[in-house]
Motif scaffolding. Sequence first.
Motif, PDB file in Angstrom:
ATOM      1  N   ALA A 171      -0.289   2.010 -27.468  1.00  0.00           N
ATOM      2  CA  ALA A 171      -0.525   1.494 -26.024  1.00  0.00           C
ATOM      3  C   ALA A 171       0.057   2.489 -24.927  1.00  0.00           C
ATOM      4  O   ALA A 171      -0.219   2.238 -23.772  1.00  0.00           O
ATOM      5  CB  ALA A 171      -0.349   0.132 -25.860  1.00  0.00           C
ATOM      6  N   ALA A 172       1.078   3.177 -25.372  1.00  0.00           N
ATOM      7  CA  ALA A 172       1.671   4.119 -24.371  1.00  0.00           C
ATOM      8  C   ALA A 172       2.591   5.213 -25.136  1.00  0.00           C
ATOM      9  O   ALA A 172       2.856   4.823 -26.133  1.00  0.00           O
ATOM     10  CB  ALA A 172       2.768   3.219 -23.497  1.00  0.00           C
ATOM     11  N   SER A 173       2.896   6.057 -24.572  1.00  0.00           N
ATOM     12  CA  SER A 173       3.660   7.280 -25.009  1.00  0.00           C
ATOM     13  C   SER A 173       5.220   6.641 -25.274  1.00  0.00           C
ATOM     14  O   SER A 173       5.732   5.754 -24.596  1.00  0.00           O
ATOM     15  CB  SER A 173       4.023   8.498 -23.973  1.00  0.00           C
ATOM     16  N   LEU A 174       5.650   7.038 -26.645  1.00  0.00           N
ATOM     17  CA  LEU A 174       6.875   6.411 -27.110  1.00  0.00           C
ATOM     18  C   LEU A 174       8.026   7.148 -26.280  1.00  0.00           C
ATOM     19  O   LEU A 174       9.114   6.450 -26.119  1.00  0.00           O
ATOM     20  CB  LEU A 174       7.098   6.351 -28.797  1.00  0.00           C
ATOM     21  N   ASN A 177      10.358   6.005 -20.956  1.00  0.00           N
ATOM     22  CA  ASN A 177      11.016   4.791 -20.792  1.00  0.00           C
ATOM     23  C   ASN A 177      10.272   3.507 -20.429  1.00  0.00           C
ATOM     24  O   ASN A 177       9.418   3.694 -19.595  1.00  0.00           O
ATOM     25  CB  ASN A 177      11.966   4.967 -19.393  1.00  0.00           C
ATOM     26  N   GLN A 178      10.205   2.575 -21.357  1.00  0.00           N
ATOM     27  CA  GLN A 178       9.265   1.443 -21.254  1.00  0.00           C
ATOM     28  C   GLN A 178       9.711   0.649 -20.274  1.00  0.00           C
ATOM     29  O   GLN A 178      10.477  -0.322 -20.582  1.00  0.00           O
ATOM     30  CB  GLN A 178       9.257   0.729 -22.842  1.00  0.00           C
ATOM     31  N   ASP A 179       9.433   0.958 -19.207  1.00  0.00           N
ATOM     32  CA  ASP A 179       9.759   0.140 -17.963  1.00  0.00           C
ATOM     33  C   ASP A 179       8.538  -0.024 -16.992  1.00  0.00           C
ATOM     34  O   ASP A 179       7.976   1.047 -16.538  1.00  0.00           O
ATOM     35  CB  ASP A 179      11.004   0.769 -17.379  1.00  0.00           C
ATOM     36  N   TRP A 180       8.227  -1.056 -16.507  1.00  0.00           N
ATOM     37  CA  TRP A 180       6.931  -1.430 -15.699  1.00  0.00           C
ATOM     38  C   TRP A 180       7.300  -0.615 -14.389  1.00  0.00           C
ATOM     39  O   TRP A 180       6.246  -0.635 -13.444  1.00  0.00           O
ATOM     40  CB  TRP A 180       6.349  -2.893 -15.624  1.00  0.00           C
ATOM     41  N   THR A 181       8.610  -0.567 -14.009  1.00  0.00           N
ATOM     42  CA  THR A 181       8.871   0.104 -12.701  1.00  0.00           C
ATOM     43  C   THR A 181       8.840   1.505 -12.692  1.00  0.00           C
ATOM     44  O   THR A 181       8.828   2.270 -11.660  1.00  0.00           O
ATOM     45  CB  THR A 181      10.360  -0.409 -11.948  1.00  0.00           C
ATOM     46  N   ASN A 182       8.407   1.997 -13.767  1.00  0.00           N
ATOM     47  CA  ASN A 182       8.518   3.633 -13.898  1.00  0.00           C
ATOM     48  C   ASN A 182       6.892   4.030 -13.897  1.00  0.00           C
ATOM     49  O   ASN A 182       6.178   3.543 -14.658  1.00  0.00           O
ATOM     50  CB  ASN A 182       9.199   3.910 -15.269  1.00  0.00           C
ATOM     51  N   PRO A 183       6.622   4.484 -12.774  1.00  0.00           N
ATOM     52  CA  PRO A 183       5.188   4.983 -12.707  1.00  0.00           C
ATOM     53  C   PRO A 183       4.520   5.691 -13.821  1.00  0.00           C
ATOM     54  O   PRO A 183       3.464   5.628 -13.991  1.00  0.00           O
ATOM     55  CB  PRO A 183       5.170   5.641 -11.365  1.00  0.00           C
ATOM     56  N   GLN A 184       5.377   6.493 -14.167  1.00  0.00           N
ATOM     57  CA  GLN A 184       5.175   7.354 -15.505  1.00  0.00           C
ATOM     58  C   GLN A 184       4.663   6.535 -16.628  1.00  0.00           C
ATOM     59  O   GLN A 184       3.555   6.763 -17.387  1.00  0.00           O
ATOM     60  CB  GLN A 184       6.320   8.285 -15.955  1.00  0.00           C
ATOM     61  N   LEU A 187       1.190   4.919 -15.823  1.00  0.00           N
ATOM     62  CA  LEU A 187      -0.100   5.815 -15.915  1.00  0.00           C
ATOM     63  C   LEU A 187      -0.245   5.933 -17.427  1.00  0.00           C
ATOM     64  O   LEU A 187      -1.278   6.071 -17.991  1.00  0.00           O
ATOM     65  CB  LEU A 187       0.565   7.066 -15.276  1.00  0.00           C
ATOM     66  N   SER A 188       0.731   5.974 -18.275  1.00  0.00           N
ATOM     67  CA  SER A 188       0.773   6.305 -19.683  1.00  0.00           C
ATOM     68  C   SER A 188       0.188   5.172 -20.397  1.00  0.00           C
ATOM     69  O   SER A 188      -0.940   5.300 -21.233  1.00  0.00           O
ATOM     70  CB  SER A 188       2.109   6.634 -20.517  1.00  0.00           C
ATOM     71  N   VAL A 189       0.211   3.952 -19.863  1.00  0.00           N
ATOM     72  CA  VAL A 189      -0.544   2.645 -20.402  1.00  0.00           C
ATOM     73  C   VAL A 189      -1.940   2.799 -20.031  1.00  0.00           C
ATOM     74  O   VAL A 189      -2.847   2.604 -20.864  1.00  0.00           O
ATOM     75  CB  VAL A 189       0.091   1.449 -19.785  1.00  0.00           C
ATOM     76  N   ILE A 190      -2.182   3.220 -18.813  1.00  0.00           N
ATOM     77  CA  ILE A 190      -3.505   3.209 -18.367  1.00  0.00           C
ATOM     78  C   ILE A 190      -4.405   4.518 -19.016  1.00  0.00           C
ATOM     79  O   ILE A 190      -5.584   4.152 -19.669  1.00  0.00           O
ATOM     80  CB  ILE A 190      -3.707   3.545 -16.769  1.00  0.00           C
ATOM     81  N   TYR A 191      -3.867   5.328 -19.274  1.00  0.00           N
ATOM     82  CA  TYR A 191      -4.290   6.583 -20.014  1.00  0.00           C
ATOM     83  C   TYR A 191      -4.560   6.051 -21.282  1.00  0.00           C
ATOM     84  O   TYR A 191      -5.656   6.459 -21.888  1.00  0.00           O
ATOM     85  CB  TYR A 191      -3.217   7.676 -19.973  1.00  0.00           C
ATOM     86  N   HIS A 192      -3.792   5.380 -22.125  1.00  0.00           N
ATOM     87  CA  HIS A 192      -4.009   4.996 -23.281  1.00  0.00           C
ATOM     88  C   HIS A 192      -5.140   3.790 -23.449  1.00  0.00           C
ATOM     89  O   HIS A 192      -5.689   3.616 -24.581  1.00  0.00           O
ATOM     90  CB  HIS A 192      -2.632   4.375 -24.091  1.00  0.00           C
TER      91      HIS A 192
END
Lengths: 325, 315
Positions: A171-174, A177-184, A187-192
């Motif tokens: 669902a996201a790159s490992l 940093n798994q944090d919803w305030t982190n825009p990266q 984006l990774s979640v959307i990409y996946h």
Amino acid sequence: MRFLGRRAVFYLIALFVAITINFMIPRLMSGDPVQMMFARFQGRMDPASVESLYKTFGFVDGPITEQYASYLANLLQGNLGTSIAWFPAPVSQVLGVGLAWTIRLLGVATLISFSLGMFLGIRAAWKRGRFVDAFVVPITGLFGAFPYFWLAMIMLYVFALKLDWFPLGHAASLDINQDWTNPQYVLSVIYHMILPATTIILTAVGGWLLGMRNSMINVLSADYVALAQAKGLSDRRVKYAYAARNAMLPSITGFAMSLGFIVGGAIVTEVVFSYPGIGYTLLTAINARDYPLMQGCFLLITMAVLGANFLADAAYVVLDPRVRS
Amino acid sequence: MDNAATSSASASSTRRFPRLSWGRLGLLGALLSNRKAAIGAGIITFFVLVAIFAPVIAPTKDPNRMVGRPHEAPSLEHPLGTTRQGQDVFTQLVWGTRVTLLVGFVTGSVVILIAVIIGITSGYVSGWSDEILSLLTNVVLVIPALPLIIVISGFIDRPGPMTIVLVLASISWAYGARVLRSQTLTIRHSDFVAAARVTGEPTWRIVLFEILPNMTSLVASAWIGAVLYAVLTEATLEFIGLGNPNIVTWGTILYWAQNNAALMTNAWWTFIPPGVCIALVGFALVLINYGIDEISNPRLRTDRVQKKKKAKAAV
């Protein structure tokens, strides 16, 4: 409001039936259910905890009614037992993580496929025999006939493995940093999400489209549509405010049936893409012979489907003034 | 819920005049004169023939036998290559047609039998027995089927095709039952049923010879839909490893392909052909249902609209 009240009672009955099925399944199988379900906990938990786990699933000494009461009482307290695969995490905690991912994936996919299906269905019925009607309808019908998991495999093979446009799963790159305030991370979640969501949309859109088209065709021949056109209302107005609003009603009612299929499709799509939702959790549970988690998955999926149906009923009330009285 | 239960299918089939234009061949003749349905029927016939003549097309004692090196690409000797275990994919595909179609059609037929019995009964007898049957139908309809089937299959260890038929059938009849119930409600109040009742026909005769024949197209399309559902669900269950992987079906070929990392090793010949076969059967069934829809609801026909336009353009 009486309509929604009646529906709520119905969903409670359905939930009750699902809970009872869950209670019955282990008892209908050949062999010793206690042995089957809990053997793998022996030696990992102290006897007192195993004992309380028995109670959770109603395996207490006494007649079946007493067992059922024990099961219901534990369920009402939100106690779903302990997971084997994620030992010693409680089932409810494992489910919570999975559910969040599934709701995100399935919510986005259902919303897009429903809107797209409605829009294309309106187009197909409005311009019979033209592009959307002659080509898009049969092509989405073809996708609808594909086994979901196979379409997912092909998507994975072509777009992730061969073209390398999308990630191979999860669902996201490992390494972010798994944090919803982190825009990266967002984006990774959307990409996946793009590839699995596209799979679900492709398989689901055909059903909405065809249903809407056929219902719209019937509505378009109604007198009030002819009257609206005779009054000189704009095509747009006639199409959306007069015809489509009524033609949509069967699709909303059909939501109950469709959602079951879509959830089924989402389960296998998650499996192919190793997407950590509830479907993937269910399969992990099956492979690990994690019976408490299996039962929890079924209950949770059922509750989610019933909830979504209730939302569809609420939408029905908004669209159809006749049920409001 | 009930007043809104009329789906596009049930709304359409109250018009009974197509019977005149069907001619002597009945529903089957009407189907074959519809282009979409004819193509669909052709594809299904092809696969049924493959299933029947499997021993002639791909003679083998056991389709699971090792006949080549692992993951051989397609060649003259192995037209669709070999699996990781060195089995011939073409042979497996041909033999897999048998179980896949058998499970599909048997399940579809059991499903429709239950749906007809429950749907028509609850539509014809009013009162509390209808209330109970409708409630049962709606509850079964709203409980998500695949998760339930998966959980049941998880408790049964490696269910064979017959178990899959039983489990699938016991959960999947509700949609058909609901559509048939609302259609029965409409027909029940028509004059010819009233006439039959007045002449003293027994209930079972009215149901079998007055009501059922007027729902032929609806029953047929519900049956086709049930077969499609069964084929897809069977393949899904086997793909995720809930079937018996030693019985060759299209689903188990895909299960082994997935487990042997066929995607990663580019062994496309192990997972493209069975998927294409399932999709073809599925598409054929969908086409037949489009055909049935168009026959029972002439408004949905596209051909006529196009012809009219052409005629206008010619003038």
